[in-house]
Design a protein around this motif. Structure first.
Motif, PDB file in Angstrom:
ATOM      1  N   PHE A  50       0.829  -1.208   0.000  1.00 52.18           N
ATOM      2  CA  PHE A  50       0.000   0.000   0.000  1.00 52.18           C
ATOM      3  C   PHE A  50       0.865   1.261   0.000  1.00 52.18           C
ATOM      4  CE2 PHE A  50      -3.280  -2.989   1.288  1.00 52.18           C
ATOM      5  CZ  PHE A  50      -4.393  -2.485   0.626  1.00 52.18           C
ATOM      6  N   PHE A  51       1.970   1.247   0.762  1.00 50.41           N
ATOM      7  CA  PHE A  51       2.848   2.419   0.780  1.00 50.41           C
ATOM      8  C   PHE A  51       3.496   2.634  -0.585  1.00 50.41           C
ATOM      9  CE2 PHE A  51       3.397   1.496   5.521  1.00 50.41           C
ATOM     10  CZ  PHE A  51       2.432   2.425   5.864  1.00 50.41           C
ATOM     11  N   GLN A  52       3.866   1.545  -1.248  1.00 50.38           N
ATOM     12  CA  GLN A  52       4.482   1.678  -2.573  1.00 50.38           C
ATOM     13  C   GLN A  52       3.463   2.153  -3.612  1.00 50.38           C
ATOM     14  OE1 GLN A  52       6.170  -2.235  -2.867  1.00 50.38           O
ATOM     15  NE2 GLN A  52       8.075  -1.644  -1.833  1.00 50.38           N
ATOM     16  N   ALA A  53       2.190   1.789  -3.393  1.00 50.81           N
ATOM     17  CA  ALA A  53       1.140   2.328  -4.263  1.00 50.81           C
ATOM     18  C   ALA A  53       1.034   3.839  -4.082  1.00 50.81           C
ATOM     19  CB  ALA A  53      -0.192   1.658  -3.950  1.00 50.81           C
ATOM     20  N   CYS A  54       1.126   4.295  -2.845  1.00 52.31           N
ATOM     21  CA  CYS A  54       1.135   5.745  -2.586  1.00 52.31           C
ATOM     22  C   CYS A  54       2.307   6.417  -3.286  1.00 52.31           C
ATOM     23  CB  CYS A  54       1.222   6.009  -1.083  1.00 52.31           C
ATOM     24  SG  CYS A  54      -0.243   5.540  -0.152  1.00 52.31           S
ATOM     25  N   GLN A  55       3.427   5.734  -3.331  1.00 52.16           N
ATOM     26  CA  GLN A  55       4.620   6.296  -3.957  1.00 52.16           C
ATOM     27  C   GLN A  55       4.420   6.468  -5.462  1.00 52.16           C
ATOM     28  OE1 GLN A  55       6.850   7.426  -2.099  1.00 52.16           O
ATOM     29  NE2 GLN A  55       8.509   7.954  -3.505  1.00 52.16           N
ATOM     30  N   LEU A  56       3.630   5.587  -6.069  1.00 51.74           N
ATOM     31  CA  LEU A  56       3.349   5.706  -7.503  1.00 51.74           C
ATOM     32  C   LEU A  56       2.480   6.923  -7.781  1.00 51.74           C
ATOM     33  CD1 LEU A  56       2.667   1.967  -8.432  1.00 51.74           C
ATOM     34  CD2 LEU A  56       4.686   3.323  -9.001  1.00 51.74           C
ATOM     35  N   TYR A  57       1.491   7.160  -6.878  1.00 53.49           N
ATOM     36  CA  TYR A  57       0.576   8.273  -7.097  1.00 53.49           C
ATOM     37  C   TYR A  57       1.197   9.611  -6.704  1.00 53.49           C
ATOM     38  CZ  TYR A  57      -2.492   4.188  -6.911  1.00 53.49           C
ATOM     39  OH  TYR A  57      -3.035   2.967  -7.095  1.00 53.49           O
TER      40      TYR A  57
ATOM     41  N   LEU B 106       7.649   8.087   2.253  1.00 49.16           N
ATOM     42  CA  LEU B 106       8.959   7.431   2.312  1.00 49.16           C
ATOM     43  C   LEU B 106       9.314   7.038   3.746  1.00 49.16           C
ATOM     44  CD1 LEU B 106      11.079   9.558  -0.193  1.00 49.16           C
ATOM     45  CD2 LEU B 106      10.412   7.163  -0.446  1.00 49.16           C
ATOM     46  N   LYS B 107       8.926   7.877   4.704  1.00 47.27           N
ATOM     47  CA  LYS B 107       9.147   7.536   6.110  1.00 47.27           C
ATOM     48  C   LYS B 107       8.409   6.254   6.481  1.00 47.27           C
ATOM     49  CE  LYS B 107       9.859  12.192   8.025  1.00 47.27           C
ATOM     50  NZ  LYS B 107       9.324  13.191   8.982  1.00 47.27           N
ATOM     51  N   GLN B 108       7.171   6.140   5.996  1.00 44.02           N
ATOM     52  CA  GLN B 108       6.384   4.945   6.320  1.00 44.02           C
ATOM     53  C   GLN B 108       6.998   3.684   5.675  1.00 44.02           C
ATOM     54  OE1 GLN B 108       4.082   4.986   8.495  1.00 44.02           O
ATOM     55  NE2 GLN B 108       3.798   7.204   8.675  1.00 44.02           N
TER      56      GLN B 108
ATOM     57  N   THR C 169      16.614   3.929   2.401  1.00 45.51           N
ATOM     58  CA  THR C 169      15.473   4.845   2.271  1.00 45.51           C
ATOM     59  C   THR C 169      15.628   6.047   3.191  1.00 45.51           C
ATOM     60  OG1 THR C 169      14.093   2.898   1.816  1.00 45.51           O
ATOM     61  CG2 THR C 169      12.963   4.959   2.307  1.00 45.51           C
ATOM     62  N   TYR C 170      16.071   5.813   4.418  1.00 49.08           N
ATOM     63  CA  TYR C 170      16.250   6.923   5.360  1.00 49.08           C
ATOM     64  C   TYR C 170      17.338   7.889   4.889  1.00 49.08           C
ATOM     65  CZ  TYR C 170      13.180   5.210   9.078  1.00 49.08           C
ATOM     66  OH  TYR C 170      12.087   4.845   9.823  1.00 49.08           O
ATOM     67  N   VAL C 171      18.389   7.362   4.272  1.00 50.98           N
ATOM     68  CA  VAL C 171      19.448   8.241   3.745  1.00 50.98           C
ATOM     69  C   VAL C 171      18.901   9.110   2.613  1.00 50.98           C
ATOM     70  CG1 VAL C 171      21.640   8.253   2.492  1.00 50.98           C
ATOM     71  CG2 VAL C 171      21.352   6.761   4.469  1.00 50.98           C
ATOM     72  N   ASP C 172      18.027   8.532   1.775  1.00 50.07           N
ATOM     73  CA  ASP C 172      17.388   9.333   0.717  1.00 50.07           C
ATOM     74  C   ASP C 172      16.530  10.444   1.318  1.00 50.07           C
ATOM     75  OD1 ASP C 172      18.572   7.749  -1.191  1.00 50.07           O
ATOM     76  OD2 ASP C 172      16.824   6.440  -1.464  1.00 50.07           O
ATOM     77  N   ILE C 173      15.815  10.107   2.382  1.00 49.52           N
ATOM     78  CA  ILE C 173      14.981  11.120   3.045  1.00 49.52           C
ATOM     79  C   ILE C 173      15.864  12.216   3.649  1.00 49.52           C
ATOM     80  CG2 ILE C 173      13.319  11.523   4.901  1.00 49.52           C
ATOM     81  CD1 ILE C 173      12.395   8.620   4.531  1.00 49.52           C
ATOM     82  N   GLU C 174      16.985  11.813   4.276  1.00 50.18           N
ATOM     83  CA  GLU C 174      17.877  12.783   4.908  1.00 50.18           C
ATOM     84  C   GLU C 174      18.403  13.802   3.901  1.00 50.18           C
ATOM     85  OE1 GLU C 174      22.047  12.922   7.506  1.00 50.18           O
ATOM     86  OE2 GLU C 174      21.553  11.215   6.214  1.00 50.18           O
TER      87      GLU C 174
END
Length: 428
Positions: free
Chosen positions: A75-82, A90-92, A109-114
């Motif tokens: 579900f989180f990856q679906a959100c990433q598509l939209y 990304l945090k989730q 993923t956390y490094v990308d967010i940082e």
């Protein structure tokens, strides 16, 4: 149960926004009305053909709370598509990777967010530190955890940093960390800082400072147990039992708690109660060698030699490098009339344990009662004296007066020049 609303076209054929009921989803979730929230999310996802951002995210969060990590990630990856690049999503995703034990993926993923942060974020720095901690990259983990503490003094960051310092055997560093946190009066950290500092001080044997902090905690089992241990070490058995009684309501299945209660009853010579408590501790932790040792000791005190031999033998099989166990086994065999076996066990105990004064003294007493070899007795008395002095210098602890009197008795019965020196230097 009332039917949950769903987006439908109005009379003019214009669809309502799929965000219309986001407030209701959030309300159901915060009220912990999980089933109703899931029904509402399902309706919204059906109406939007799975393309609504907020219902997808909330469904992922609920599934993660239910332990369904892979489904939540879908579900989180679906959100990433939209909504690609959305930091909250990304945090989730990173949090789900972390809870699933995929530390490398979570760290990436956390490094990308940082790299996309506009301002320092405690959660990101803390979770990067946690990932590095589990990946055993302790130096980098400490760096990120200290950055997290600089942003916000949260107890979680202090606890993980403390674990790293203890793994590195840096007890002084952990004490310095929590002492600084306590002095800074970090309100966000809460009482966890005081409790952890008290436990660290107890570990470092700063008993007075530790007790001062642990006595503040009356609703924490670990604090009550630690405070009781300090009181028990001071032979304040009644005060220790009062703390243990409170702790028993909070942690009734703690083997360490029942072991300590049993030893308190042994000190009060309430043998039946002591055996009951130690047996309960043994049931909760059947492979704990300290409990086996204490059971062997109390059965030896009660002259139940077969039971004492049973428990002490079990400890020897688990920890064959403990001199005290061989010493007690030797006493058991001596009481059973097996002098040769007792002699072998006493000598084995003396070879293994080079620090405990009681081992040397018991061997001297055994020789006095059997072969009366004056040279061996003199040697063991000198060894007893050296061990006693080392114990006082290294730990600050003093040998029990009864042991010193026993050593004086042996020195009087076997007069030699070196024995007189031992007698003169051992001051009660």
């Amino acid at each position: 149960m009332e039917a949950e609303p769903v987006s439908r076209p109005n009379r003019k054929g214009v669809l309502l926004s799929f965000d219309t009921y986001n407030w209701l989803i959030h309300l159901r979730y915060t009220r912990k009305e999980t089933q109703q929230c899931k029904v509402l999310i399902g309706n919204q996802l059906s109406a939007s053909r799975g393309m609504a951002y907020f219902p997808n995210m909330m469904q992922g969060i609920i599934l993660r709370q239910e332990g369904k990590m892979q489904e939540s990630l879908d579900f989180f990856q679906a959100c990433q598509l939209y909504n690609p690049g959305h930091l909250e999503n990304l945090k989730q995703i990173a949090k789900s990777w972390l809870l699933a034990g995929r530390h490398e993926a979570a760290l990436e993923t956390y490094v990308d967010i940082e790299s996309a942060l506009q301002k320092p974020d405690w959660e990101i720095y803390h979770n990067i530190g946690v990932c590095l901690y589990y990946m055993k990259q302790y130096a980098k983990a400490k760096e990120y955890l200290r950055r997290a503490i600089e942003v916000s003094s949260q107890a979680e960051s202090y606890q993980v940093l403390k674990n790293i310092l203890l793994l590195e055997n840096d007890l002084d560093g952990a004490l310095e960390l929590f002492s600084a946190a306590e002095k800074s009066n970090a309100d966000a950290a809460g009482p966890g800082i005081t409790l952890s500092l008290g436990l660290l001080l107890a570990k470092a044997r700063h008993r007075n400072d530790a007790l001062q902090r642990l006595m503040m905690e009356t609703k924490n089992g670990a604090a009550l147990l630690a405070a009781g241990c300090i009181m028990q070490e001071r032979n304040d058995v009644n005060a220790a039992l009062a703390r243990y009684k409170l702790a028993s309501h909070l942690m009734p299945e703690s083997a360490a708690l029942w072991n300590n209660v049993g030893m308190c009853f042994l000190k009060k010579q309430k043998f039946v109660a002591a055996v009951c408590c130690l047996k309960r501790a043994n049931y909760l932790a059947p492979f704990d060698h300290k409990i086996l040792y204490n059971l062997g000791l109390i059965h030896l005190v009660m002259q139940q030699l077969a039971s004492a031999f049973h428990f002490l033998s079990a400890w020897v099989h688990q920890s064959p490098y403990r001199g005290q166990t061989y010493m007690l086994l030797a006493v058991v065999m001596w009481n059973l009339g097996s002098v040769e076996a007792a002699k072998v066990l006493f000598e084995q105990a003396a070879r293994i344990d080079q620090k405990d004064p009681l081992v040397a003294l018991n061997l001297a007493i055994f020789v006095h009662n059997t072969t009366k070899d004056t040279d061996l007795i003199s040697s063991q008395l000198r060894d007893f004296q050296e061990r006693m002095q080392n114990l006082q210098q290294t730990t600050g602890e003093f040998v029990d007066d009864e042991l010193v009197r026993a050593a004086h008795f042996l020195a009087d019965r076997h007069p030699r020049e070196d024995n007189r020196i031992v007698e003169e230097e051992m001051i009660i």
